[in-house]
Design a protein around this motif. Structure first.
Motif, PDB file in Angstrom:
ATOM      1  N   VAL A  23      10.160  38.775 -10.071  1.00  0.00           N
ATOM      2  CA  VAL A  23       8.935  39.532  -9.804  1.00  0.00           C
ATOM      3  C   VAL A  23       8.730  39.553  -8.294  1.00  0.00           C
ATOM      4  CG1 VAL A  23       6.477  39.753 -10.256  1.00  0.00           C
ATOM      5  CG2 VAL A  23       7.976  38.758 -11.996  1.00  0.00           C
ATOM      6  N   ALA A  24       8.722  40.741  -7.704  1.00  0.00           N
ATOM      7  CA  ALA A  24       8.472  40.888  -6.273  1.00  0.00           C
ATOM      8  C   ALA A  24       6.983  41.098  -6.066  1.00  0.00           C
ATOM      9  CB  ALA A  24       9.263  42.070  -5.713  1.00  0.00           C
ATOM     10  N   GLY A  25       6.325  40.092  -5.509  1.00  0.00           N
ATOM     11  CA  GLY A  25       4.880  40.151  -5.334  1.00  0.00           C
ATOM     12  C   GLY A  25       4.205  39.046  -6.112  1.00  0.00           C
ATOM     13  N   GLY A  26       3.078  38.568  -5.583  1.00  0.00           N
ATOM     14  CA  GLY A  26       2.396  37.445  -6.241  1.00  0.00           C
ATOM     15  C   GLY A  26       0.915  37.642  -6.384  1.00  0.00           C
ATOM     16  N   GLY A  27       0.483  38.884  -6.585  1.00  0.00           N
ATOM     17  CA  GLY A  27      -0.930  39.163  -6.761  1.00  0.00           C
ATOM     18  C   GLY A  27      -1.351  39.087  -8.219  1.00  0.00           C
ATOM     19  N   PRO A  28      -2.530  39.648  -8.538  1.00  0.00           N
ATOM     20  CA  PRO A  28      -3.026  39.593  -9.919  1.00  0.00           C
ATOM     21  C   PRO A  28      -2.084  40.242 -10.932  1.00  0.00           C
ATOM     22  CG  PRO A  28      -4.799  40.185  -8.415  1.00  0.00           C
ATOM     23  CD  PRO A  28      -3.544  40.196  -7.609  1.00  0.00           C
ATOM     24  N   GLU A  38      16.367  41.743 -14.708  1.00  0.00           N
ATOM     25  CA  GLU A  38      15.230  42.669 -14.736  1.00  0.00           C
ATOM     26  C   GLU A  38      14.393  42.397 -13.495  1.00  0.00           C
ATOM     27  OE1 GLU A  38      14.744  44.887 -17.197  1.00  0.00           O
ATOM     28  OE2 GLU A  38      16.270  44.155 -18.608  1.00  0.00           O
ATOM     29  N   LEU A  39      13.976  43.456 -12.831  1.00  0.00           N
ATOM     30  CA  LEU A  39      13.146  43.324 -11.633  1.00  0.00           C
ATOM     31  C   LEU A  39      11.801  43.986 -11.889  1.00  0.00           C
ATOM     32  CD1 LEU A  39      12.699  42.642  -8.608  1.00  0.00           C
ATOM     33  CD2 LEU A  39      13.698  44.881  -8.069  1.00  0.00           C
ATOM     34  N   VAL A  40      10.739  43.241 -11.676  1.00  0.00           N
ATOM     35  CA  VAL A  40       9.383  43.771 -11.805  1.00  0.00           C
ATOM     36  C   VAL A  40       8.772  43.794 -10.414  1.00  0.00           C
ATOM     37  CG1 VAL A  40       7.119  43.508 -12.869  1.00  0.00           C
ATOM     38  CG2 VAL A  40       9.180  42.833 -14.135  1.00  0.00           C
ATOM     39  N   VAL A  41       8.492  44.983  -9.896  1.00  0.00           N
ATOM     40  CA  VAL A  41       7.938  45.113  -8.554  1.00  0.00           C
ATOM     41  C   VAL A  41       6.420  45.208  -8.661  1.00  0.00           C
ATOM     42  CG1 VAL A  41       7.901  46.444  -6.417  1.00  0.00           C
ATOM     43  CG2 VAL A  41      10.023  46.241  -7.732  1.00  0.00           C
ATOM     44  N   VAL A  84      11.732  33.422 -15.396  1.00  0.00           N
ATOM     45  CA  VAL A  84      10.940  34.303 -14.541  1.00  0.00           C
ATOM     46  C   VAL A  84      10.733  33.637 -13.185  1.00  0.00           C
ATOM     47  CG1 VAL A  84       8.761  35.547 -14.285  1.00  0.00           C
ATOM     48  CG2 VAL A  84       9.743  35.239 -16.556  1.00  0.00           C
ATOM     49  N   THR A  85      11.129  34.338 -12.119  1.00  0.00           N
ATOM     50  CA  THR A  85      10.900  33.869 -10.753  1.00  0.00           C
ATOM     51  C   THR A  85       9.949  34.834 -10.060  1.00  0.00           C
ATOM     52  OG1 THR A  85      13.117  32.902 -10.629  1.00  0.00           O
ATOM     53  CG2 THR A  85      11.962  33.281  -8.543  1.00  0.00           C
ATOM     54  N   VAL A  86       8.819  34.321  -9.593  1.00  0.00           N
ATOM     55  CA  VAL A  86       7.829  35.141  -8.906  1.00  0.00           C
ATOM     56  C   VAL A  86       7.905  34.840  -7.416  1.00  0.00           C
ATOM     57  CG1 VAL A  86       5.375  35.692  -8.682  1.00  0.00           C
ATOM     58  CG2 VAL A  86       6.328  35.165 -10.929  1.00  0.00           C
ATOM     59  N   LEU A  87       8.103  35.859  -6.613  1.00  0.00           N
ATOM     60  CA  LEU A  87       8.234  35.718  -5.160  1.00  0.00           C
ATOM     61  C   LEU A  87       6.996  36.299  -4.490  1.00  0.00           C
ATOM     62  CD1 LEU A  87      11.929  36.965  -4.847  1.00  0.00           C
ATOM     63  CD2 LEU A  87      11.136  34.608  -5.103  1.00  0.00           C
ATOM     64  N   THR A  88       6.201  35.445  -3.876  1.00  0.00           N
ATOM     65  CA  THR A  88       4.984  35.903  -3.219  1.00  0.00           C
ATOM     66  C   THR A  88       5.017  35.530  -1.750  1.00  0.00           C
ATOM     67  OG1 THR A  88       2.569  35.673  -3.111  1.00  0.00           O
ATOM     68  CG2 THR A  88       3.788  33.800  -3.975  1.00  0.00           C
ATOM     69  N   GLU A  89       4.623  36.455  -0.897  1.00  0.00           N
ATOM     70  CA  GLU A  89       4.657  36.179   0.538  1.00  0.00           C
ATOM     71  C   GLU A  89       3.504  35.302   0.988  1.00  0.00           C
ATOM     72  OE1 GLU A  89       3.148  39.719   3.047  1.00  0.00           O
ATOM     73  OE2 GLU A  89       3.901  40.591   1.194  1.00  0.00           O
ATOM     74  N   GLU A  90       2.438  35.227   0.194  1.00  0.00           N
ATOM     75  CA  GLU A  90       1.296  34.408   0.581  1.00  0.00           C
ATOM     76  C   GLU A  90       1.566  32.941   0.271  1.00  0.00           C
ATOM     77  OE1 GLU A  90      -2.742  36.065   0.393  1.00  0.00           O
ATOM     78  OE2 GLU A  90      -1.911  37.512  -1.017  1.00  0.00           O
ATOM     79  N   ALA A  91       0.764  32.077   0.901  1.00  0.00           N
ATOM     80  CA  ALA A  91       0.953  30.634   0.716  1.00  0.00           C
ATOM     81  C   ALA A  91       0.211  30.108  -0.501  1.00  0.00           C
ATOM     82  CB  ALA A  91       0.467  29.889   1.971  1.00  0.00           C
ATOM     83  N   HIS A  92      -0.560  30.982  -1.147  1.00  0.00           N
ATOM     84  CA  HIS A  92      -1.435  30.551  -2.242  1.00  0.00           C
ATOM     85  C   HIS A  92      -0.806  30.851  -3.601  1.00  0.00           C
ATOM     86  CE1 HIS A  92      -4.384  30.682   1.020  1.00  0.00           C
ATOM     87  NE2 HIS A  92      -4.000  31.933   1.221  1.00  0.00           N
ATOM     88  N   LEU A  93      -1.319  30.177  -4.617  1.00  0.00           N
ATOM     89  CA  LEU A  93      -1.075  30.612  -5.975  1.00  0.00           C
ATOM     90  C   LEU A  93      -1.744  31.973  -6.146  1.00  0.00           C
ATOM     91  CD1 LEU A  93      -1.816  27.344  -8.011  1.00  0.00           C
ATOM     92  CD2 LEU A  93       0.408  28.258  -7.381  1.00  0.00           C
ATOM     93  N   LEU A 146       9.488  29.156 -15.693  1.00  0.00           N
ATOM     94  CA  LEU A 146       8.647  29.893 -14.741  1.00  0.00           C
ATOM     95  C   LEU A 146       8.798  29.252 -13.371  1.00  0.00           C
ATOM     96  CD1 LEU A 146       5.169  30.676 -16.381  1.00  0.00           C
ATOM     97  CD2 LEU A 146       6.826  32.320 -15.505  1.00  0.00           C
ATOM     98  N   SER A 147       9.046  30.056 -12.360  1.00  0.00           N
ATOM     99  CA  SER A 147       9.203  29.526 -11.015  1.00  0.00           C
ATOM    100  C   SER A 147       8.412  30.400 -10.045  1.00  0.00           C
ATOM    101  CB  SER A 147      10.684  29.510 -10.634  1.00  0.00           C
ATOM    102  OG  SER A 147      10.855  29.023  -9.310  1.00  0.00           O
ATOM    103  N   LEU A 148       7.507  29.791  -9.298  1.00  0.00           N
ATOM    104  CA  LEU A 148       6.719  30.505  -8.301  1.00  0.00           C
ATOM    105  C   LEU A 148       7.179  30.075  -6.914  1.00  0.00           C
ATOM    106  CD1 LEU A 148       4.262  32.347  -7.599  1.00  0.00           C
ATOM    107  CD2 LEU A 148       2.892  30.263  -7.549  1.00  0.00           C
ATOM    108  N   LYS A 149       7.622  31.024  -6.117  1.00  0.00           N
ATOM    109  CA  LYS A 149       8.068  30.757  -4.755  1.00  0.00           C
ATOM    110  C   LYS A 149       7.065  31.362  -3.784  1.00  0.00           C
ATOM    111  CE  LYS A 149      12.125  29.179  -6.236  1.00  0.00           C
ATOM    112  NZ  LYS A 149      12.549  27.779  -6.094  1.00  0.00           N
TER     113      LYS A 149
END
Length: 901
Positions: free
Chosen positions: A24-29, A118-121, A48-57, A88-91
């Motif tokens: 998952v590209a992006g870590g918003g709602p 599978e890529l979810v943008v 599932v790997t979620v890649l978020t540029e922010e430092a927060h959950l 589940l992995s949050l980066k």
């Protein structure tokens, strides 16, 4: 375009032993909702790997305005424990910058390559910037960092200038108005610049926009409409001084915030298309105004790549609303699990979250449908505008706009596209026709658009929640929200949700009665007011006037509690002793073995070495187990009923009083060490905690009360997890209300900022007394606050602004409590008749209960004996009631028992 809905993995084909990789590209709602949807459907065969540029959950952007005024607010979505799942992995801090569709990998700014099946943008959107000179000096309103920077700068400028800061917000839409309102709460002068002639022109027509403008200006906002800014001005040091308008005017400004909209972050797709590919040669089709085009399965033209949220263009639109983003996330999760869900299109309903300004818009608000009718009521003097749009036969609802009075919105929005139950004018409540007609929602009507929850789902859950043990029916609003997610995002559907719950309970034969119990037809709130106004003082008086029968274990302790709330008389006198729960009758908490715990008050957690010695001596003398509680006091366990007076006499003589750990009353006021010792402390939190605990001790209420006081923003006392939390600032105290831990924890919400000591106490007085008078039986402050119409806003109106005109009465009631407080155990020890209660056997006052037996635990204290240990002890010649020491025979054998004579 064609999606990839026929691919084997999408049809639930047999999984291989190696999990299929979803990135998952992006870590918003939207990203969080997708991860949650995958988690709830089952992650067997997936990772599932979620890649978020922010430092927060992932956090709630809908509630971003809260972070503007409260830098410490926690906006985290869901529970952090979800990310502990192995699949589940949050980066965090990982911004996706490259996409290789052929190699099926994404690359982050750090150079890390992530392969995917599978890529979810879900990259969302960026805040739009102004193409004018000086735009680099402005703030935008998009992320937590953005709003924290605004908060910080306003505070710094206010201190620097020694006056109110002129905070200019450019943009008169939803975000712009919420931003301006936030700056006002931070003590700035709010100024709004809006290029359109009226506010919220995307959602409101001219009449509604003008009504909103009057309401906004009445709140002290200055609005400049119909003209655009051309430059942000500054001095030689780069400090903003004003905004130059296109008509030549200069508007004074110290800080400028731009909230003019968002633009989709579709750069991944543009890079993947490459500079040489255009039109039909491109891999991805992009919308004219940005965003990647998706089909109704949320699939892009490239197999294995999906797009959800604000980056997704459907039907030529990209929208920054939470409801469609959540729906898209659920659809992709469903498709990946073999489902056939489709995206129905955008629900554009919006509701402005602005204190004291009621605005809502939904459906075809501008009556663009052919032959549409507009039924309008407008009262410019009051700033009220209501419009309902229907088909030309005035039957089918197409949309609506409400300003100044949006009460019909919650019941009308789910009826969009359906026939109304009454003629349209009946829903224009501001015209003086009373409440809107009752509306029976069809099962397929979407009640909560944010989470796509239908009325049918609510009904099914009320009548038997499949997620609960035994398919048990759900009868509480909080539980219903937890089971269905309805009402957990923007909250605008909560009144309708509550109404539907009560309707379904009534239909199923569950009486939705406000009656306290079968003996009292009045609700607790009505009963409280009746007892208060008529000055009733006994259970018999209450039952004679308003009850039937002899009472029960519901009405008896409730009436006793109400009487104690209004009168500080000894709780067990005048026949009130028989009304109380077991703990209140013994003035102590009964434990599992029939013994009691003793909890002396240690106000604010502060205690002298001498008093510590007293507690130690008492615990040793009576062989009591001791433990420091989470509320910073010492609990002594294992006291027998007949020992309680002896123990308390020693404690009272040493200056202790009852901590009331047994009552529905104030328990503790937890504090950090504060400015007296801590180098970070900005206020004396210990002194304030002691003052609060001594003020509200003994205050009987519908449920237990806990408080916390932190001496700085580091929040070591965990004040926001308490019913009332106080956090020090450089300018005073911030007051938070309605928090609790337990099975359904809730963060306390900010009620008022930077209060002096006197105002702080005044507001807490009002809050507690209003809660005590109006809450249901055994209702915590969090649930009470949640179920109030208007929630925290209503609490603020009553407590801070005194909109009900009862502030003086509430303060007087609290003053009476403070003036008449008497320690219950000190009172008990003075009266031999009261002491007669503390006997194990009424007909044998000197006999002790020989069923009570203790054994040592592995940490050097005693504990209640198990049934097996009691049976073994019975075979030994043991003194009645004595503890039985036990020692290991060796490391691998059980215990040998030595009788104590």
């Amino acid at each position: 375009m064609t999606g990839q809905t026929s691919s084997p993995q999408n049809q639930g084909a047999e999984r291989t032993t190696t999990p299929r990789r979803i990135v998952v590209a992006g870590g918003g709602p939207a990203a969080h909702r997708f991860a949650d949807a995958m988690h709830s459907r089952g992650l067997d065969g997936w990772h599932v790997t979620v890649l978020t540029e922010e430092a927060h959950l992932p956090y709630d952007r809908v509630a971003l305005s809260k972070a503007l005024t409260d830098a410490d607010v926690d906006l985290t979505l869901g529970t952090a424990s979800m990310w502990d799942h192995d699949a589940l992995s949050l980066k965090t801090g990982e911004r996706v910058t490259g996409l290789d569709t052929a190699g099926k990998t994404v690359t982050t700014a750090a150079g890390t390559v992530y392969p995917y099946d599978e890529l979810v943008v879900a990259t969302g959107s960026d805040a739009a910037r102004l193409p004018i000179a000086g735009s680099d000096l402005t703030h935008v309103y998009r992320t937590i960092e953005d709003v924290r920077a605004i908060n910080k700068e306003i505070a710094e400028l206010t201190a620097k200038f020694g006056r109110k800061v002129n905070a200019v917000t450019i943009g008169g839409g939803l975000l712009g108005l919420e931003s301006a309102a936030g700056t006002e709460q931070l003590g700035a002068t709010p100024i709004v610049i809006n290029g359109s002639p009226w506010l919220m022109n995307t959602q409101l027509d001219e009449g509604a926009g003008q009504a909103l403008g009057r309401l906004i200006e009445a709140k002290g906002f200055t609005v400049h409409g119909g003209v655009f800014p051309s430059e942000v001005l500054s001095d030689d040091d780069g400090q903003v001084t004003g905004v130059l308008m296109a008509d030549g005017r200069i508007i004074d400004a110290d800080i400028v915030i731009v909230a003019i909209g968002v633009k989709p972050r579709d750069e991944l797709f543009r890079l993947a298309n490459g500079p040489e590919t255009e039109g039909t040669a491109a891999q991805f089709q992009l919308g004219p105004r940005g965003g990647v085009v998706i089909d109704d399965s949320c699939a892009t033209e490239v197999p294995g790549i999906w797009a959800i949220g604000e980056v997704a263009n459907f039907g030529g639109m990209c929208l920054g609303l939470v409801a469609p983003a959540n729906t898209m996330a659920e659809i992709v999760a469903d498709r990946l699990h073999g489902g056939q869900a489709t995206f129905p299109g955008f629900d554009t309903a919006t509701k402005l979250k602005l204190s004291g300004v009621d605005v809502a818009s939904f459906g075809d608000a501008f009556a663009r449908t052919e032959h549409a009718l507009e039924i309008v009521y407008a009262d410019p003097a009051r700033g009220v505008y209501q419009k309902i749009v229907t088909t030309d036969d005035a039957k089918t609802l197409l949309g609506g706009i409400f300003v100044g009075d949006a009460s019909p919105y919650t019941s009308l929005r789910p009826m969009l596209g359906r026939e109304l139950a009454a003629e349209p004018g009946a829903y224009l409540t501001a015209a003086g026709g009373g409440d809107a007609p009752d509306t029976e929602l069809p099962d397929d009507a979407i009640l909560c658009s944010c989470n796509n929850v239908s009325a049918g789902t609510i009904r099914d859950t009320v009548n038997g929640c499949g997620a609960c043990d035994g398919n048990a029916p759900v009868q509480e609003l909080g539980e219903l929200k937890g089971c269905t997610r309805a009402g957990t995002s923007c909250g605008s559907c909560v009144p309708m949700l509550k109404k539907l719950l009560e309707t379904e309970l009534t239909k199923s034969g569950v009486a939705v009665s406000k009656a306290l119990c079968e003996h009292i037809e009045l609700s607790r709130q009505e009963l409280f007011e009746t007892i208060r106004v008529l000055e009733l003082t006994s259970f018999e008086e209450v039952m004679a006037k308003y009850g039937t029968g002899a009472g029960c274990d519901i009405c008896k302790p409730t009436i006793a509690n109400i009487l104690a709330s209004q009168n500080s008389a000894y709780v067990l006198d005048a026949g009130r002793g028989t009304l109380q729960d077991t703990n209140d009758r013994a003035l102590a908490n009964m434990q599992k073995d029939g013994t009691y715990s003793v909890v002396p008050r240690i106000a604010g957690g502060e205690i002298t070495p001498k008093k510590l010695g007293v507690i130690a001596a008492v615990a040793e003398k009576y062989n009591l187990y001791t433990k420091i509680t989470g509320g910073q006091r010492i609990d002594m366990f294992g006291a027998r009923l007949e020992e309680l007076p002896e123990i308390w006499k020693e404690l009272v003589d040493a200056g202790f009083e009852s901590g009331q750990a047994y009552g529905k009353s104030l328990r503790t006021v937890k504090s950090c060490v504060g400015s007296t010792w801590c180098r970070f402390g900005v206020q004396d939190s210990v002194a304030m905690a002691i003052q609060l605990e001594l003020r509200y001790r003994g205050l009987r209420s519908p449920h237990k009360l806990k408080m916390g006081v932190s001496g700085c923003a580091r929040e070591c006392a965990e004040a926001r997890g308490k019913d009332v939390g106080v956090i020090a600032t450089a300018d005073g105290w911030n007051l938070y209300v309605g928090g609790n831990g337990g099975a359904t924890p809730a963060h306390a919400q900010l009620l008022a900022k930077d209060l002096d000591d006197e105002t702080l106490l005044k507001y807490i007085d009002r809050y507690f007394m209003y809660y005590i008078r109006t809450a249901d039986r055994l209702q915590r402050t969090a649930r009470w606050q949640e179920e109030l119409d208007g929630g925290i806003k209503h609490v603020e109106d009553v407590v801070v602004h005194d909109t009900l005109g009862i502030a003086e009465d509430l303060e007087a009631a609290m003053a009476k409590h403070v003036d008449t407080y008497v320690d219950e155990w000190a009172d008990t020890l003075k009266d031999p008749e009261r002491l007669r209660r503390f006997r194990s056997f009424v007909n044998a006052p000197d006999q002790k209960d020989d069923s009570i037996t203790f054994v040592p635990d592995e940490r050097g204290q005693m504990r209640p004996a198990t049934a097996e240990e009691k049976a073994l002890a019975a075979q030994q010649p043991v003194m009645v009631g004595a503890s039985i020491p036990m020692r290991p025979r060796d490391e691998n054998e059980g215990y040998s028992h030595a009788a104590q004579h």
